[in-house]
Design a protein around this motif. Structure first.
Motif, PDB file in Angstrom:
ATOM      1  N   GLU A  26      -4.221   2.327  -8.747  1.00 29.62           N
ATOM      2  CA  GLU A  26      -2.806   2.682  -8.855  1.00 29.62           C
ATOM      3  C   GLU A  26      -2.255   2.298 -10.219  1.00 29.62           C
ATOM      4  O   GLU A  26      -1.481   3.035 -10.833  1.00 29.62           O
ATOM      5  CB  GLU A  26      -1.999   2.011  -7.757  1.00 29.62           C
ATOM      6  N   THR A  40      -7.920  -0.513  -4.764  1.00 25.28           N
ATOM      7  CA  THR A  40      -6.652   0.187  -4.557  1.00 25.28           C
ATOM      8  C   THR A  40      -5.635  -0.162  -5.638  1.00 25.28           C
ATOM      9  O   THR A  40      -4.989   0.728  -6.213  1.00 25.28           O
ATOM     10  CB  THR A  40      -6.078  -0.170  -3.167  1.00 25.28           C
ATOM     11  N   SER A  87       0.855  -1.188   0.000  1.00 22.40           N
ATOM     12  CA  SER A  87       0.000   0.000   0.000  1.00 22.40           C
ATOM     13  C   SER A  87       0.888   1.233   0.000  1.00 22.40           C
ATOM     14  O   SER A  87       2.108   1.146   0.211  1.00 22.40           O
ATOM     15  CB  SER A  87      -0.935   0.006   1.218  1.00 22.40           C
ATOM     16  N   ARG A 139      -3.558   4.805 -12.701  1.00 19.91           N
ATOM     17  CA  ARG A 139      -2.918   6.119 -12.498  1.00 19.91           C
ATOM     18  C   ARG A 139      -1.553   6.176 -13.174  1.00 19.91           C
ATOM     19  O   ARG A 139      -1.169   7.215 -13.730  1.00 19.91           O
ATOM     20  CB  ARG A 139      -2.778   6.392 -10.994  1.00 19.91           C
ATOM     21  N   GLN A 140      -0.825   5.069 -13.135  1.00 18.75           N
ATOM     22  CA  GLN A 140       0.528   5.069 -13.681  1.00 18.75           C
ATOM     23  C   GLN A 140       0.584   4.659 -15.162  1.00 18.75           C
ATOM     24  O   GLN A 140       1.676   4.550 -15.714  1.00 18.75           O
ATOM     25  CB  GLN A 140       1.423   4.138 -12.858  1.00 18.75           C
ATOM     26  N   ALA A 160       3.026   2.087  -4.894  1.00 23.38           N
ATOM     27  CA  ALA A 160       3.331   2.965  -6.015  1.00 23.38           C
ATOM     28  C   ALA A 160       4.678   2.604  -6.647  1.00 23.38           C
ATOM     29  O   ALA A 160       4.817   2.557  -7.876  1.00 23.38           O
ATOM     30  CB  ALA A 160       3.324   4.422  -5.569  1.00 23.38           C
ATOM     31  N   VAL A 188       4.379  -0.810  -8.585  1.00 24.16           N
ATOM     32  CA  VAL A 188       3.665  -0.637  -9.852  1.00 24.16           C
ATOM     33  C   VAL A 188       4.537   0.124 -10.853  1.00 24.16           C
ATOM     34  O   VAL A 188       4.567  -0.208 -12.035  1.00 24.16           O
ATOM     35  CB  VAL A 188       2.321   0.089  -9.630  1.00 24.16           C
ATOM     36  N   GLU A 189       5.269   1.112 -10.368  1.00 22.01           N
ATOM     37  CA  GLU A 189       6.165   1.865 -11.247  1.00 22.01           C
ATOM     38  C   GLU A 189       7.195   0.949 -11.902  1.00 22.01           C
ATOM     39  O   GLU A 189       7.494   1.073 -13.097  1.00 22.01           O
ATOM     40  CB  GLU A 189       6.862   2.970 -10.449  1.00 22.01           C
TER      41      GLU A 189
END
Length: 202
Positions: A96, A92, A43, A99-100, A48, A51-52
């Protein structure tokens, strides 16, 4: 582009995409990233960052293939039921990922209990892999998102030869080949959410 827990899961997803979105599958090359996905327990900044890394590898793989990245499908087994926790975790992770990934489509496959639970939605596919296989009656027409450890249920219930994880892609391909996938038997919220993501792809 795919990222998943392993090759078997990604091959299952490829068959599902070909069945649900032949328009996309026929026009695009389906390519897998080798790195296993481990997102569901993360989380905040750790999620982030993870996922990046995945998105960066997807972009790099597309460049390596000299291709444009049109969509990114990410899979992970939930190892849990489709309950309130599932809804929160999937929301969630999917948010994410989206978003990326501005500029291309995403789909998140958070399979409950695991991808084999999705295969139970297509019981008629199993005998096409091994003629003696028959899904037990107590697993038919159920909410397969409530079946704990579907892989072990299949191993115990199908008969010989024993079901192996590597048989999963063959079951999915037979379900696709015989036109079973558009009409699943039973339900699974996690499967429906994944199909919903695919339906939103334009």
């Amino acid at each position: 582009m795919f990222a998943g827990e392993d090759r078997n899961d990604c091959d299952i997803l490829a068959a599902l995409i070909r069945a649900h979105r032949p328009d996309i599958a026929d026009a695009a090359k389906l390519v897998r990233i080798n790195d296993p996905v481990r997102l569901r327990r993360k989380s905040g900044p750790k999620l982030a960052a993870a996922v990046e890394v995945l998105v960066g590898k997807a972009r790099a793989k597309a460049r390596q293939q000299r291709a444009e990245l049109h969509g990114f499908v990410v899979h992970e087994d939930l190892d849990g039921y489709t309950n309130a926790d599932y809804k929160q975790v999937r929301g969630t992770l999917a948010a994410e990922l989206a978003r990326q990934c501005p500029g291309f489509r995403t789909a998140f496959a958070l399979a409950a209990w695991e991808t084999e639970g999705w295969l139970l939605l297509f019981p008629e596919a199993f005998p096409h892999v091994h003629p003696r296989w028959k899904v037990p009656a107590h697993l038919l027409d159920k909410d397969t998102g409530r079946v704990k450890n579907a892989k072990e249920e299949l191993r115990r219930g199908l008969g010989l030869p024993l079901f192996r994880e590597s048989d999963g892609p063959s079951v999915a391909r037979e379900a696709q080949r015989h036109g079973l996938i558009p009409s699943p038997r039973g339900t699974n919220r996690s499967y429906e959410d994944f199909v919903g993501d695919l339906a939103d792809w334009s």
